[in-house]
Design a protein around this motif. Structure first.
Motif, PDB file in Angstrom:
ATOM      1  N   ASP A 358      44.971  32.843  38.441  1.00 40.35           N
ATOM      2  CA  ASP A 358      45.562  34.170  38.487  1.00 40.35           C
ATOM      3  C   ASP A 358      45.483  34.853  39.559  1.00 40.35           C
ATOM      4  O   ASP A 358      46.625  35.558  39.826  1.00 40.35           O
ATOM      5  CB  ASP A 358      44.499  35.030  37.621  1.00 40.35           C
ATOM      6  CG  ASP A 358      45.055  36.418  37.200  1.00 40.35           C
ATOM      7  OD1 ASP A 358      46.178  36.515  36.536  1.00 40.35           O
ATOM      8  OD2 ASP A 358      44.433  37.379  37.389  1.00 40.35           O
ATOM      9  N   ASP A 359      44.768  34.854  40.670  1.00 39.61           N
ATOM     10  CA  ASP A 359      44.746  35.490  41.985  1.00 39.61           C
ATOM     11  C   ASP A 359      45.942  34.589  42.754  1.00 39.61           C
ATOM     12  O   ASP A 359      46.386  35.584  43.453  1.00 39.61           O
ATOM     13  CB  ASP A 359      43.565  35.314  42.879  1.00 39.61           C
ATOM     14  CG  ASP A 359      42.465  36.501  42.319  1.00 39.61           C
ATOM     15  OD1 ASP A 359      42.829  37.433  41.246  1.00 39.61           O
ATOM     16  OD2 ASP A 359      41.279  36.257  42.549  1.00 39.61           O
ATOM     17  N   LYS A 362      49.041  36.176  41.437  1.00 38.81           N
ATOM     18  CA  LYS A 362      49.383  37.530  41.872  1.00 38.81           C
ATOM     19  C   LYS A 362      49.749  37.747  43.358  1.00 38.81           C
ATOM     20  O   LYS A 362      50.442  38.685  43.752  1.00 38.81           O
ATOM     21  CB  LYS A 362      48.056  38.201  41.794  1.00 38.81           C
ATOM     22  CG  LYS A 362      47.580  38.689  40.291  1.00 38.81           C
ATOM     23  CD  LYS A 362      46.306  39.368  40.412  1.00 38.81           C
ATOM     24  CE  LYS A 362      45.872  39.679  38.643  1.00 38.81           C
ATOM     25  NZ  LYS A 362      44.724  40.320  38.943  1.00 38.81           N
ATOM     26  N   SER A 363      49.484  36.512  44.095  1.00 37.92           N
ATOM     27  CA  SER A 363      49.933  36.529  45.605  1.00 37.92           C
ATOM     28  C   SER A 363      51.037  35.998  46.074  1.00 37.92           C
ATOM     29  O   SER A 363      51.449  36.057  47.050  1.00 37.92           O
ATOM     30  CB  SER A 363      48.570  35.918  46.216  1.00 37.92           C
ATOM     31  OG  SER A 363      47.207  36.350  45.984  1.00 37.92           O
TER      32      SER A 363
END
Length: 364
Positions: A358-359, A362-363
């Motif tokens: 997920d990170d 998002k990045s």
């Protein structure tokens, strides 16, 4: 040799105890350097981004920082910048002595010494830390990071998620820098997965790395890093995988014709420390450590990027060919890694794996 290193670590621990007793005296013990190129790491400066002019009324502290890597690497530069900033921001009241090239032991030994409180800080790759922090296997998921810039943003987001796992194992995580992606070097040109099959490739002693290369059809061979150059020279192994930094610093390119940009795993460099030592510091000194670590992490990433072109030139000037794989081949390699992802998910749990994915999303 191991006994000598252990004796040196114990001696350092005793010296630090003596230094701690003398904290607050007029003349702090200087932080010696292990070579002229690292002397500035432990020198005292006189400015601070935090208000260190009255930092803890001049109490003095001396710390040790160890690594298994040589000086001509981002791993060392990261440590040196951290040490310089700590000294500067504390007006020289905190000094850090750096030991590189495995002077205090290999990766596992120095990590254990941090746990025991005999060494204060370490800069090293995450792979050997899996022995102490099993959750770090999440970073061994091949192809989880699409590019370096996305990886760095994701790691900054993920740091607070993985910090409790470090703390549970007796470490404090200060930052994630990197040396770029790990790449394959070999004497057989690789343009498809078929070209990888059967190649005897040296890997780190990490079960997930071994599983990945087996999935690609290679014959992975865990081997101590100090044996890699002669292993390539004598034909014991056909290939190895490391970031450009390591391939150049260890001169592995001298024994290889091709550098294949497999970019399968990001070579993350951590700055970790002993949490009890950090907790024992006054609050303003803790703030200096945190601030210095954050700034050194950003700086180390910049150095990693700036050094890429020079490393490529060194290898190409020697006669190596840099091979960029077709995106379709990289996609095929990523698909082959599904089994490794499943293994890691079963070991660390869905929460940590899904949070990293997920990170990363998002990045982008």
């Amino acid at each position: 040799m191991k006994k000598i290193k252990k004796l040196l670590v114990v001696t350092l621990a005793l010296m630090m105890m003596v230094a701690a007793v003398g904290c607050g005296q007029d003349t702090p013990a200087p932080a010696a350097s292990e070579s002229s190129s690292s002397s500035s790491s432990s020198s005292s400066s006189a400015s601070s981004a935090t208000d260190s002019s009255d930092a803890s009324s001049g109490e003095t502290y001396s710390f040790t920082l160890a690594m298994d890597s040589p000086e001509d690497t981002v791993t060392y530069l990261y440590a040196k910048q951290f040490a310089d900033l700590v000294s500067e921001k504390s007006n020289g009241n905190m000094t850090i002595q750096i030991y590189s090239n495995g002077q205090l032991g290999g990766d596992r030994e120095i990590a254990e010494s941090v746990q025991a409180g005999n060494i204060d800080f370490v800069t090293q790759n995450t792979a050997p830390q899996v022995n102490f922090v099993p959750e770090l296997a999440v970073f061994d998921m091949p192809s989880v990071f699409p590019d370096v810039q996305t990886a760095r943003k994701a790691l900054d987001l993920y740091k607070d998620t993985i910090a409790p796992s470090y703390e549970k194992a007796g470490f404090k995580i200060y930052g994630f820098a990197d040396q770029g992606f790990r790449t394959m070097s070999t004497n057989t040109k690789v343009t498809t997965i078929e070209d990888i099959k059967g190649q005897k490739i040296r890997t780190m002693e990490n079960p997930y790395h071994v599983e990945y290369w087996k999935a690609l059809g290679a014959n992975p061979t865990p081997m101590a890093f100090g044996e890699v150059y002669i292993g390539l020279q004598q034909g014991t192994i056909d290939a190895q995988e490391n970031p450009y930094e390591t391939i150049v610093s260890a001169k592995l390119y001298e024994q290889q014709k091709y550098i294949i940009n497999t970019n399968h795993i990001l070579h993350i460099i951590t700055l970790i420390g002993n949490p009890a030592k950090y907790d024992s510091l006054p609050a303003d000194y803790q703030a200096i450590i945190d601030e210095s670590a954050a700034e050194a992490t950003v700086w180390a990433r910049e150095q990693a990027d700036a050094r890429v072109a020079d490393r490529v030139k060194i290898m190409e000037d020697y006669g190596c060919e840099i091979v960029d794989l077709d995106p379709s081949v990289l996609d095929e390699m990523a698909a082959k890694a599904d089994g490794v992802w499943s293994t890691i998910r079963s070991q660390v749990g869905d929460e940590l794996v899904d949070k990293l994915i997920d990170d990363v999303a998002k990045s982008k």
